[in-house]
Design a protein around this motif. Structure first.
Motif, mmCIF file in Angstrom:
data_model
loop_
_atom_site.group_PDB
_atom_site.id
_atom_site.type_symbol
_atom_site.label_atom_id
_atom_site.label_comp_id
_atom_site.label_asym_id
_atom_site.label_seq_id
_atom_site.Cartn_x
_atom_site.Cartn_y
_atom_site.Cartn_z
ATOM 1 N N GLY A 43 -24.459 113.787 19.466
ATOM 2 C CA GLY A 43 -25.326 113.695 20.652
ATOM 3 C C GLY A 43 -24.684 112.901 21.773
ATOM 4 O O GLY A 43 -25.113 112.984 22.928
ATOM 5 N N ALA A 44 -23.683 112.111 21.432
ATOM 6 C CA ALA A 44 -22.932 111.289 22.397
ATOM 7 C C ALA A 44 -23.862 110.535 23.340
ATOM 8 O O ALA A 44 -25.016 110.272 23.004
ATOM 9 C CB ALA A 44 -21.918 112.149 23.146
ATOM 10 N N SER A 46 -25.138 111.557 25.994
ATOM 11 C CA SER A 46 -26.135 112.430 26.610
ATOM 12 C C SER A 46 -27.474 112.369 25.887
ATOM 13 O O SER A 46 -28.528 112.402 26.525
ATOM 14 C CB SER A 46 -25.629 113.870 26.632
ATOM 15 N N ALA A 47 -27.456 112.281 24.552
ATOM 16 C CA ALA A 47 -28.710 112.317 23.804
ATOM 17 C C ALA A 47 -29.636 111.175 24.216
ATOM 18 O O ALA A 47 -30.835 111.369 24.401
ATOM 19 C CB ALA A 47 -28.428 112.273 22.305
ATOM 20 N N GLY A 48 -29.072 109.992 24.407
ATOM 21 C CA GLY A 48 -29.883 108.847 24.802
ATOM 22 C C GLY A 48 -30.545 109.033 26.160
ATOM 23 O O GLY A 48 -31.546 108.400 26.464
ATOM 24 N N LYS A 49 -29.958 109.904 26.979
ATOM 25 C CA LYS A 49 -30.483 110.120 28.322
ATOM 26 C C LYS A 49 -31.439 111.298 28.390
ATOM 27 O O LYS A 49 -32.105 111.496 29.394
ATOM 28 C CB LYS A 49 -29.324 110.363 29.297
ATOM 29 N N VAL A 50 -31.423 112.113 27.347
ATOM 30 C CA VAL A 50 -32.233 113.325 27.396
ATOM 31 C C VAL A 50 -33.343 113.300 26.345
ATOM 32 O O VAL A 50 -34.478 113.681 26.627
ATOM 33 C CB VAL A 50 -31.354 114.583 27.216
#
Lengths: 293, 210
Positions: A43-44, A46-50
Motif C-alpha cells: 500500500g506504500a 498512498s494507502a495512508g492517504k486514501v
C-alpha cells in the motif's frame, strides 16, 4: 541461515537491481533470502492517504504469510514497505479488534510475533557475527560518501520499536565503517527527497532534492549511499534536472548500500547491474577497484 | 502581525475536531503552538508559511473550509518530521492524510489534483492486481490527468506532462529500469473481499456495528 524476504513492487520492477544485489550480498554473508509466497503490495505511502483500513490490511496479509511459513524474521529492503509493515504490525498488536477483523479475511492469519527488519539491521547483525570480514577483497581509499536515509527508514507515523537514532541514524555509517569507509557527516541524511512528489509535484520535489545535493557537494562528498529504492531512483533519475535548476555542475552517483558492499567483496559493478544507474557509478567503483586489501 | 479575526463557536467546532482526532488518531487538543513542527517542516518553503501548527489551530477552531483545502494538506510529503519532533506526540502528517480523505468525501477539489490522482491510482493498482505495476499505474495516473486537463481546457499542460513522462520513460527503458512483465498476487481476492466487508460495516447505520 534462512530468513523471509519481502521484495515489494519496486524491487521487482524499476529497482530490480536492488533485488539482485540484496540476494547476492546476503548469500555471500551466509543468509538465504526466502521470498515469501504470493505477497501483495504493502500500500506504500498512498494507502495512508486514501484508506486507513487498507493501510493496515495490505501489509498484515504479508506478515501472516511469512509467519505461516515458520520464519522468525522478515527482511524488507524497501524503506516504504518496511515502514508500512512495521507500523501495521504494531498497530494491530495494539488493536485486537482490528486484528481480528483483518484476520477473518486471510487464509494465513497474522499473529504478529515475527521480527520485521530493515536491510541495515540484518547487515549489521551479520557483520557483528563476523560474516563480512573474510569476504572483503578490496579496499576503498577515495570513496567519500554521504549516507542518505530519507524518511521511511527512520521516522514512523506510529510509535514502533526503532533500531536506530531518529534524528542522526548511524546504521549505514556502521556498515560502511566495517568496509573501511568513513562516511562524511552531514545534516540532510534524513531530509525528504519528496518521494512520489517527483511524479505528482515535481516543483516541490526538485527543490527538496536540490537542497540535499547542495549540502552533499559543500561537504565534499563524491557519492550518495542509500537503502531506499525511491530515494535512489529520485536522486539518480532527476539529478540532471535539480542540478540544472540550482547551477550545480557536479554529478554524484547514488549507490545502494549493497553496491558498495559488493564492490568491497570484489564483485564487479556490472554483475551487480550498477550500470543501470542514470548517473554513472561504475567508473567510481572501478577506480577504487585496484586497492587490494 | 495578527491575522484576520476568526469566529469561534464551540458547538460547530467540536464535531469536526472530534472527527479529525478520531480518524487520525492524533490528540490535537494537546497542541500548545510551540512551532517545533513549523521549524522542521520539509515543505515549509512550499506552503506559503501554512505550517502544521496553523493547520492544527484551524481544526481546533472549527474552520472546516480552510482545514480541508490549504497548501499544507496537499504539499505535505508525509516525511513525519513534524510528528517525530512534537513534544506532545502529535503526528501532523496523519492529520494531513486524514484531511485529504475528508476533502475527497466532501467532494472538495484538491489544490494539487495530481497528488490526489497519484495516490488514488497507486492504491487502486495495488488493489486491482495485488501488486503495483509501475507502467499500468503511470498509465492510469496520466489518463486521470489528461481527462482533468482536457475538461479544464489546459491542453498545454497535457503536452508538457506527456513530454516529460516520455523523456523519463525512454531514459528508464534504455537503462533497463522499465519492467515490461505483468505482476499479480492471487491474494488480492482476500484483500478485496475483506475491504468490501469493512466498507459495508462502516456504512451500516449506527448501532448496527458489531
Amino acid at each position: 541461515m534462512e530468513i523471509a524476504y519481502y521484495p515489494g513492487c519496486s524491487l521487482k520492477q524499476s529497482s530490480a537491481l536492488y533485488d539482485l544485489q540484496s540476494r547476492r550480498i546476503f548469500s555471500e554473508l551466509g543468509v538465504a533470502l526466502k521470498e515469501i509466497e504470493d505477497w501483495n503490495c504493502c500500500g506504500a505511502t498512498s494507502a495512508g492517504k486514501v484508506d486507513d483500513f487498507l493501510a493496515m490490511a495490505m501489509p498484515a496479509r504479508n506478515i501472516g504469510i511469512a509467519e505461516a511459513a515458520g520464519y522468525q524474521e522478515i527482511v524488507i529492503p524497501c524503506s516504504a514497505c518496511y515502514s508500512r509493515t512495521l507500523v501495521a504490525q504494531q498497530r494491530l498488536a495494539d488493536d485486537a479488534r482490528l486484528k481480528a477483523e483483518v484476520n477473518t479475511g486471510f487464509a494465513k492469519k497474522m499473529n504478529g510475533g515475527i521480527k520485521v527488519s530493515s536491510i541495515l539491521e540484518v547487515l549489521i547483525a551479520r557483520i557483528e557475527a563476523g560474516a563480512l570480514k573474510p569476504k572483503l577483497r578490496r579496499k576503498f581509499r577515495r570513496l567519500k560518501p554521504v549516507c542518505y536515509y530519507g524518511c521511511m527508514q527512520t521516522r514512523f507515523p506510529y510509535t514502533v520499536p526503532v533500531p536506530d537514532d531518529v534524528e542522526n541514524p548511524q546504521g549505514m555509517e556502521t556498515v560502511l565503517g566495517a568496509l573501511g569507509v568513513k562516511a562524511i557527516d552531514w545534516n540532510h541524511k534524513t531530509f525528504c527527497c519528496g518521494a512520489s512528489a517527483a511524479v505528482n509535484d515535481p516543483e516541490t520535489s526538485l527543490n527538496l532534492m536540490g537542497r540535499i545535493m547542495t549540502e552533499a557537494i559543500d561537504r565534499g562528498a563524491n557519492c550518495f549511499v542509500a537503502t531506499c529504492p525511491m530515494c535512489q531512483l529520485n536522486l539518480d533519475a532527476h539529478q540532471d534536472a535539480f542540478c540544472r535548476r540550482i547551477g550545480i555542475e557536479e554529478r554524484l552517483p547514488v549507490f545502494f548500500i549493497t553496491e558498495v558492499i559488493g564492490a568491497a567483496m570484489g564483485i564487479s559493478p556490472e554483475s551487480l547491474q550498477v550500470d543501470r544507474h542514470f548517473i554513472d557509478g561504475t567508473t567510481l567503483l572501478k577506480e577504487l577497484d585496484g586497492d587490494e586489501r | 502581525m495578527t491575522g484576520p479575526g476568526l469566529e469561534f463557536t464551540p458547538e460547530s467546532a467540536k464535531p469536526f475536531l472530534q472527527e479529525v482526532m478520531e480518524r487520525s488518531g492524533q490528540k490535537l487538543t494537546a497542541c500548545y503552538q510551540c512551532r517545533r513542527c513549523a521549524a522542521g517542516c520539509t515543505v515549509g518553503d512550499e506552503t506559503g508559511f501554512f505550517t502544521p501548527n496553523i493547520l492544527i489551530r484551524n481544526v481546533i477552531l472549527g474552520d472546516r473550509e480552510t482545514a480541508l483545502s490549504n497548501p499544507l494538506v496537499w504539499k505535505c510529503v508525509s516525511c513525519y518530521t513534524c510528528g517525530t519532533r512534537c513534544p506532545n506526540d502529535i503526528q501532523t502528517a496523519r492529520i494531513t492524510e486524514t484531511l485529504k480523505k475528508m476533502a475527497k468525501e466532501a467532494h472538495i477539489d484538491p489544490l494539487q489534483p495530481k497528488v490526489a490522482a497519484f495516490h488514488d491510482s497507486f492504491l487502486e493498482s495495488g488493489l486491482r492486481w495485488g501488486r503495483v505495476n509501475e507502467m499500468e499505474l503511470m498509465g492510469v495516473y496520466e489518463c486521470r490527468n489528461i481527462l482533468r486537463d482536457a475538461r479544464d481546457g489546459n491542453y498545454d499542460a497535457i503536452i508538457d506532462e506527456l513530454k516529460g513522462q516520455a523523456r523519463l520513460g525512454m531514459a528508464m527503458f534504455k537503462l533497463k529500469r522499465m519492467h515490461t512483465g505483468f505482476m499479480m498476487a492471487k491474494g488480492r481476492k482476500e484483500i478485496k473481499a475483506l475491504y468490501k466487508k469493512a466498507k459495508q460495516r462502516r456504512q451500516a447505520p449506527a448501532g448496527m456495528n458489531p
